[in-house]
Structure formats: C-alpha cells, structure tokens
Design a protein around this motif. Structure first.
Motif, PDB file in Angstrom:
ATOM      1  N   SER A   6       0.845  -1.184   0.000  1.00  0.00           N
ATOM      2  CA  SER A   6       0.000   0.000   0.000  1.00  0.00           C
ATOM      3  C   SER A   6       0.883   1.236   0.000  1.00  0.00           C
ATOM      4  O   SER A   6       2.014   1.214   0.461  1.00  0.00           O
ATOM      5  N   LEU A   7       0.340   2.336  -0.538  1.00  0.00           N
ATOM      6  CA  LEU A   7       1.106   3.555  -0.695  1.00  0.00           C
ATOM      7  C   LEU A   7       0.912   4.470   0.500  1.00  0.00           C
ATOM      8  O   LEU A   7      -0.097   4.429   1.184  1.00  0.00           O
ATOM      9  N   VAL A   8       1.900   5.340   0.710  1.00  0.00           N
ATOM     10  CA  VAL A   8       1.857   6.322   1.774  1.00  0.00           C
ATOM     11  C   VAL A   8       1.514   7.663   1.160  1.00  0.00           C
ATOM     12  O   VAL A   8       2.134   8.069   0.198  1.00  0.00           O
ATOM     13  N   GLY A   9       0.515   8.380   1.657  1.00  0.00           N
ATOM     14  CA  GLY A   9       0.188   9.654   1.019  1.00  0.00           C
ATOM     15  C   GLY A   9      -0.635  10.551   1.920  1.00  0.00           C
ATOM     16  O   GLY A   9      -0.953  10.229   3.050  1.00  0.00           O
ATOM     17  N   GLY A  10      -0.975  11.740   1.378  1.00  0.00           N
ATOM     18  CA  GLY A  10      -1.840  12.647   2.100  1.00  0.00           C
ATOM     19  C   GLY A  10      -1.180  13.977   2.389  1.00  0.00           C
ATOM     20  O   GLY A  10      -0.029  14.044   2.806  1.00  0.00           O
ATOM     21  N   ARG A  11      -1.915  15.080   2.147  1.00  0.00           N
ATOM     22  CA  ARG A  11      -1.379  16.421   2.384  1.00  0.00           C
ATOM     23  C   ARG A  11      -1.003  16.618   3.845  1.00  0.00           C
ATOM     24  O   ARG A  11       0.026  17.202   4.159  1.00  0.00           O
ATOM     25  N   ALA A  12      -1.838  16.123   4.778  1.00  0.00           N
ATOM     26  CA  ALA A  12      -1.532  16.284   6.192  1.00  0.00           C
ATOM     27  C   ALA A  12      -0.220  15.631   6.547  1.00  0.00           C
ATOM     28  O   ALA A  12       0.553  16.137   7.357  1.00  0.00           O
ATOM     29  N   HIS A 159      14.438  19.717 -10.933  1.00  0.00           N
ATOM     30  CA  HIS A 159      13.204  19.078 -10.476  1.00  0.00           C
ATOM     31  C   HIS A 159      13.508  17.667  -9.996  1.00  0.00           C
ATOM     32  O   HIS A 159      14.532  17.076 -10.351  1.00  0.00           O
ATOM     33  N   LEU A 160      12.592  17.156  -9.179  1.00  0.00           N
ATOM     34  CA  LEU A 160      12.704  15.820  -8.599  1.00  0.00           C
ATOM     35  C   LEU A 160      11.861  14.855  -9.419  1.00  0.00           C
ATOM     36  O   LEU A 160      10.696  15.127  -9.726  1.00  0.00           O
ATOM     37  N   VAL A 161      12.459  13.700  -9.781  1.00  0.00           N
ATOM     38  CA  VAL A 161      11.735  12.647 -10.497  1.00  0.00           C
ATOM     39  C   VAL A 161      11.629  11.438  -9.573  1.00  0.00           C
ATOM     40  O   VAL A 161      12.609  10.737  -9.348  1.00  0.00           O
ATOM     41  N   PRO A 162      10.451  11.175  -9.009  1.00  0.00           N
ATOM     42  CA  PRO A 162      10.256  10.000  -8.150  1.00  0.00           C
ATOM     43  C   PRO A 162       9.673   8.838  -8.947  1.00  0.00           C
ATOM     44  O   PRO A 162       9.256   8.997 -10.100  1.00  0.00           O
ATOM     45  N   PHE A 163       9.664   7.654  -8.339  1.00  0.00           N
ATOM     46  CA  PHE A 163       8.952   6.512  -8.925  1.00  0.00           C
ATOM     47  C   PHE A 163       7.481   6.599  -8.539  1.00  0.00           C
ATOM     48  O   PHE A 163       6.596   6.633  -9.383  1.00  0.00           O
ATOM     49  N   THR A 164       7.213   6.630  -7.248  1.00  0.00           N
ATOM     50  CA  THR A 164       5.869   6.889  -6.748  1.00  0.00           C
ATOM     51  C   THR A 164       5.865   8.242  -6.068  1.00  0.00           C
ATOM     52  O   THR A 164       6.908   8.748  -5.643  1.00  0.00           O
ATOM     53  N   THR A 165       4.685   8.846  -5.973  1.00  0.00           N
ATOM     54  CA  THR A 165       4.582  10.109  -5.232  1.00  0.00           C
ATOM     55  C   THR A 165       3.771   9.857  -3.978  1.00  0.00           C
ATOM     56  O   THR A 165       2.674   9.311  -4.031  1.00  0.00           O
ATOM     57  N   SER A 166       4.341  10.237  -2.862  1.00  0.00           N
ATOM     58  CA  SER A 166       3.670  10.108  -1.579  1.00  0.00           C
ATOM     59  C   SER A 166       4.064  11.312  -0.746  1.00  0.00           C
ATOM     60  O   SER A 166       4.775  12.205  -1.207  1.00  0.00           O
ATOM     61  N   SER A 167       3.596  11.333   0.509  1.00  0.00           N
ATOM     62  CA  SER A 167       3.977  12.425   1.395  1.00  0.00           C
ATOM     63  C   SER A 167       5.488  12.507   1.564  1.00  0.00           C
ATOM     64  O   SER A 167       6.053  13.580   1.756  1.00  0.00           O
ATOM     65  N   PRO A 185       0.299  14.168  -3.652  1.00  0.00           N
ATOM     66  CA  PRO A 185      -0.136  13.044  -2.805  1.00  0.00           C
ATOM     67  C   PRO A 185      -1.564  13.163  -2.295  1.00  0.00           C
ATOM     68  O   PRO A 185      -2.200  12.149  -2.012  1.00  0.00           O
ATOM     69  N   SER A 186      -2.080  14.381  -2.205  1.00  0.00           N
ATOM     70  CA  SER A 186      -3.454  14.539  -1.733  1.00  0.00           C
ATOM     71  C   SER A 186      -4.473  14.022  -2.749  1.00  0.00           C
ATOM     72  O   SER A 186      -5.649  13.858  -2.418  1.00  0.00           O
ATOM     73  N   LEU A 187      -4.022  13.762  -3.992  1.00  0.00           N
ATOM     74  CA  LEU A 187      -4.915  13.287  -5.042  1.00  0.00           C
ATOM     75  C   LEU A 187      -4.769  11.792  -5.312  1.00  0.00           C
ATOM     76  O   LEU A 187      -5.359  11.274  -6.261  1.00  0.00           O
ATOM     77  N   LEU A 188      -3.973  11.099  -4.500  1.00  0.00           N
ATOM     78  CA  LEU A 188      -3.680   9.693  -4.793  1.00  0.00           C
ATOM     79  C   LEU A 188      -4.903   8.785  -4.733  1.00  0.00           C
ATOM     80  O   LEU A 188      -4.865   7.676  -5.267  1.00  0.00           O
ATOM     81  N   ASP A 189      -5.980   9.249  -4.121  1.00  0.00           N
ATOM     82  CA  ASP A 189      -7.169   8.398  -4.080  1.00  0.00           C
ATOM     83  C   ASP A 189      -7.717   8.142  -5.482  1.00  0.00           C
ATOM     84  O   ASP A 189      -8.370   7.118  -5.716  1.00  0.00           O
ATOM     85  N   PHE A 190      -7.431   9.037  -6.432  1.00  0.00           N
ATOM     86  CA  PHE A 190      -7.845   8.792  -7.810  1.00  0.00           C
ATOM     87  C   PHE A 190      -7.186   7.524  -8.360  1.00  0.00           C
ATOM     88  O   PHE A 190      -7.715   6.896  -9.276  1.00  0.00           O
ATOM     89  N   GLY A 191      -6.032   7.180  -7.812  1.00  0.00           N
ATOM     90  CA  GLY A 191      -5.317   5.998  -8.264  1.00  0.00           C
ATOM     91  C   GLY A 191      -5.593   4.759  -7.443  1.00  0.00           C
ATOM     92  O   GLY A 191      -4.995   3.713  -7.684  1.00  0.00           O
ATOM     93  N   SER A 192      -6.479   4.861  -6.472  1.00  0.00           N
ATOM     94  CA  SER A 192      -6.872   3.670  -5.723  1.00  0.00           C
ATOM     95  C   SER A 192      -7.879   2.878  -6.549  1.00  0.00           C
ATOM     96  O   SER A 192      -8.449   3.366  -7.529  1.00  0.00           O
ATOM     97  N   LYS A 193      -8.127   1.644  -6.144  1.00  0.00           N
ATOM     98  CA  LYS A 193      -9.096   0.837  -6.882  1.00  0.00           C
ATOM     99  C   LYS A 193     -10.501   1.434  -6.772  1.00  0.00           C
ATOM    100  O   LYS A 193     -11.240   1.500  -7.752  1.00  0.00           O
ATOM    101  N   SER A 194     -10.857   1.888  -5.569  1.00  0.00           N
ATOM    102  CA  SER A 194     -12.173   2.506  -5.399  1.00  0.00           C
ATOM    103  C   SER A 194     -12.244   3.822  -6.164  1.00  0.00           C
ATOM    104  O   SER A 194     -13.248   4.118  -6.837  1.00  0.00           O
ATOM    105  N   GLY A 195     -11.191   4.632  -6.056  1.00  0.00           N
ATOM    106  CA  GLY A 195     -11.165   5.914  -6.764  1.00  0.00           C
ATOM    107  C   GLY A 195     -11.234   5.741  -8.266  1.00  0.00           C
ATOM    108  O   GLY A 195     -11.886   6.521  -8.971  1.00  0.00           O
TER     109      GLY A 195
END
Length: 499
Positions: A6-12, A159-167, A185-195
C-alpha cells in the motif's frame, strides 16, 4: 508472507513530516510551468534532474525485499537524459550501484562525450539496505540532504523525479527546494481501486460490475453475495502490479470464514482490507483475454497527452501479477482504449493531477469475435510500461502517434518491442550482473545497435543472484522481430548457465 503493498500519502502527512507551511510545496510546484519546455524535450537548457526511485510502500512481502536494489536500478535508463549537453543527473539509491552497470547505461547514449557525461552524473548512495522507502532514508539523513542540495546546479532549473509520489517524496522536494514532477499526494485516491471506479463512472467508461469502498471482510462477503458473476476478484485499494489481488472462483469461497484462507493463500493479508479498503468486481472472462494499457501525462500547463498503448503480459494464475509488456497494443482495440483514456485523463487533469500515469484495461473476445474493453484501474505513478517506452524514445529520439497507435524513430522508421521484468529460468540464480555484461560485450545479439536503432537493453541485473531473474527490453522493426530477439537472449543466457 503477504505479497500486498500500500502507498503512503496525504497532504496532512506532508505537513507533519517536515513541519512546514502547506503552501511551501505548492509554491515549488508552481515552478514547473516555466520549467516544462526544458523537461518535456531534449534541449540545450541547463537543468538538474534528481532521480529518487523510492518504492514508498508498506506491507511489502519479505521475499521481495532483496529485489529492492534491482527495482531502484530499473530507472537507470534516465541516465540517457545526459545526451542533453547541459543536463545534470543526480541518481540516488539505497545501496551503491555497480560502477560497470553505470558505464553500461552511459555507453548507450548516442553521440555524446562519455567523459563529459560522467562529469554531469552524480551517483549518490544512502548506504542503507533495510526495507524502508528510499525517500524516508534520505529525510532521516540531513548530511546527505545537504550533499544533494550541493549537487543541484540551480534550484530554479531543477526538479525531482520519483517513482511513486507520496507524502515522503513531497517532503523531500521541500527539503531540497525543488519541485516534484508527479501527482500531488493529496490526489492519490484517484489511483486507488475505489477511486478508479468512481472516475470511470463519472466519465462513462465501461468497467466491470462491482462494489468499492469496502472496509471489512463482512462487507467483502456481502458484495460477493450481491455480485451476479461466476468469478470475482478482490483487490486491495492500493495494491500495485497485481499485488493485493485475490481471485474468487466458487460460491463456497464467498463467506467470511473462507475469505481469510482465500486471501492468505493468494498472498493477501486480510487485515489490510480494513486498513486500506478494498473493492470486489466481476472477473472478466471470455474466449480470449488481453490486458492492454495506456500511458498518459498531464503537463504543468494542464494539457493531456497520450504517450503510448501497450499489451501487458500478466501471470493470470497469480491474480494478474505484472510480468512485462509488448508495444504497440493490438490495433483491434487501440482506438477504444485511446478514447476511454482521453476521457479519464481530462477528468484527472481538471482535478489537478500532474505527471505520468497509466490506465489498465481488459480486452475480451467472446462468441461475436469482436473485442470488448473494460477499464480496470488508474495508476498515478510510473509503472512497468514507463521505462521500456522511455528507453526506446531516448535511444531513437522518436515519437508516438496516438492516431495510429505506432512509434517511429526520428528517421521515420517503425519500432516495436517486448519488455519483461521477470525473465527467469532455472540456473539464472548462478549469474551476476558482470556475467551478463561480459556476454553482452562480446555478443552483438545482446547489444544495442546505434546505427540500426535496434537491439537489447538490460535492466534489473541485480535481481539475478537473489531471484534468478533479469529484465530486458528487445526493440526491433516489427513485433515478430522483437519476440525473436527476446527468445535469442533467453537462449544465450541459458547456454551460459549450463545444465
């Protein structure tokens, strides 16, 4: 051990991680608009590209941990960016990369002074083999962060080039003072299965029947009972590459007690259903199945660009684990997935998504003999189809034509490829990277031919001694020729291994 992730994310989490004003990250991201003309194409503008191939996940299986160095090396193709004569590349890994492997990638760069390219390349190792995200390791080491800042020639042209984007990657961008080319990272829910299912609903793209936002095994069992399909798939919200999927075959597997054993047997931790959520959807079946995907990007200016279409190679016996891909996708359904992808891409762009992402589909042919396509998921990150396509593009200076679904070199010649991350045969575990590089040095069939712009590029060589597997991209004029090239490489490696 569970194979799910699972991915780590979120603006907070970004704000918490670096104790910053939330505006600092957004102010950095605003720089990407001015930087975009330099980022998007080969140019003579000075820039620094900081590559941090961090796999920012938790709950990854213990048996996959030895493969982390290989996955961090999978994006060494980005060293080909050094063909831009004023570009500087800083490539960060958890452990040192074999110097000869770096030389291998530098030798692939067409028409460049190798000494000058080496001068503009900085390989930085954290020296930490533990399984934690590389970005987290960097954030815990202020002395390495300071070194990285010193390697950035101009913070306004970097600029920074990551593999995944998270917090973690967002926090790293703030620490380095450079923007991150990737989804907020605050938009990562679009990439979830439910999103993903919600997006497909919103834009009217066909997808499997099912249920999302399931937070317990009881809800999963209830969804399975209500789903009028002979076979179903349970998917963790943030599983990637097929990890976190489990196939449900019969009615006797659709109650809570059986689900625990079912998930564990297929490598999924049942506790993660409650922790991150899951979906249940029908398993698409038919006379013939394919797994196409489309790769897109949203530019900092908000434009949506279709970059490529592929046919993915999946292990259907292991809940659709990703193995590799073929380019291009079959023209029989490329228009259908292109149209659906454009609609999804526009929706994501309007929501503020930035950078590369992919959309996976299932194409099925039944008695009518016509292909039918279903959108399966959105991946807001780089993935298995990213590195082979960019490798071909940087080696040939070519481009993808979204209208025809084909790729041509700068000279106008067509190119196709097959790329795998999992070329595995008995005996391969006796090989190390040097063995393959030795073989490639003396065997033209395992090399990249600069003049003809066809050949082989290896990746994930560090996986040989720990998992007996290697990755490669075989590029040729036709799909049949690429397949033959791939088979030839496998045969030569088998010959080296011996019986």
């Amino acid at each position: 051990m569970p194979r799910c992730a699972s991915l780590v994310g979120g603006r907070a989490a970004i704000v918490s991680r670096v104790g910053m004003d939330g505006d600092a990250y957004q102010q950095l991201q605003a720089k990407l608009v001015a930087l975009w003309p330099t980022i998007r194409s080969l140019s003579d503008e000075e820039q620094t590209i900081v590559v941090v191939p961090s796999i920012s996940m938790v709950d990854l299986a213990e048996d996959l941990v030895p493969l982390l160095p290989a996955y961090e090396e999978r994006y060494l193709f980005l060293l080909l960016l050094l063909r831009q004569r004023r570009a500087n590349v800083v490539y960060v890994t958890s452990q040192p990369v074999l110097p000869r492997l770096v030389d291998y990638y530098l030798s692939l760069i067409p028409d460049v002074d190798l000494a000058d390219a080496r001068r503009r390349l900085s390989m930085v190792s954290v020296g930490d083999p533990t399984f934690r995200p590389l970005s987290a390791k960097l954030l815990d080491r202020p002395e390495i962060l300071e070194r990285l800042r010193g390697l950035v020639v101009d913070v306004d042209r970097a600029h920074l080039v990551p593999f995944t984007t998270s917090s973690l990657e967002a926090a790293l961008a703030v620490e380095l003072g450079i923007p991150m080319y990737g989804a907020d990272p605050s938009l990562l829910d679009f990439g979830s299965k439910s999103g993903s299912r919600r997006v497909f609903d919103a834009v009217g793209v066909q997808h499997p029947r099912g249920f999302e936002n399931l937070r317990s095994l009881e809800e999963v069992a209830g969804a399975l009972a209500d789903l009028p399909a002979a076979e179903a798939v349970i998917k963790l919200n943030h599983g990637i590459g097929g990890l976190g999927n489990a196939i449900v075959h019969g009615a006797d597997e659709r109650h809570v007690a059986a689900l625990v054993d079912l998930l564990r047997t297929q490598g999924v931790d049942p506790a993660l259903v409650e922790k991150e959520g899951a979906i249940v959807e029908e398993r698409i079946v038919g006379d013939e199945l394919r797994s196409p995907s489309a790769q897109l990007r949203v530019t900092p200016e908000g434009d949506v660009e279709l970059l490529s279409t592929h046919d993915q190679l999946l292990d259907h016996e292991r809940a659709q684990d990703y193995i590799g891909c073929r380019f291009p996708a079959d023209p029989a359904y490329v228009d259908a997935i292109t149209d659906a992808s454009r609609r999804v891409g526009r929706h994501l762009a309007d929501a503020g998504v930035l950078g590369r992402f992919a959309i996976d589909f299932v194409a099925v042919r039944r008695a009518t003999r016509e292909w039918d396509t279903y959108a399966i998921e959105i991946n807001l990150r780089k993935g298995g189809t990213t590195h082979p396509f960019l490798t071909m593009q940087l080696l040939t200076d070519g481009s993808y034509d979204a209208g025809t679904g084909t790729f041509t070199t700068s000279a106008g010649a067509a190119r196709c490829y097959i790329a795998v991350d999992h070329l595995h045969e008995p005996g391969f575990e006796r090989l190390v990277a040097d063995d393959v590089l030795d073989l490639a040095a003396r065997d033209a069939a395992l090399q990249w031919d600069h003049a003809r712009q066809v050949g082989v590029v290896f990746h994930m060589l560090s996986a040989l001694p720990v998992a007996g597997r290697v990755g490669l991209t075989a590029i040729a004029e036709t799909s049949a020729a690429a397949d033959a090239l791939y088979e030839g490489v496998r045969d030569r490696l088998l010959a080296v291994c011996g019986p």
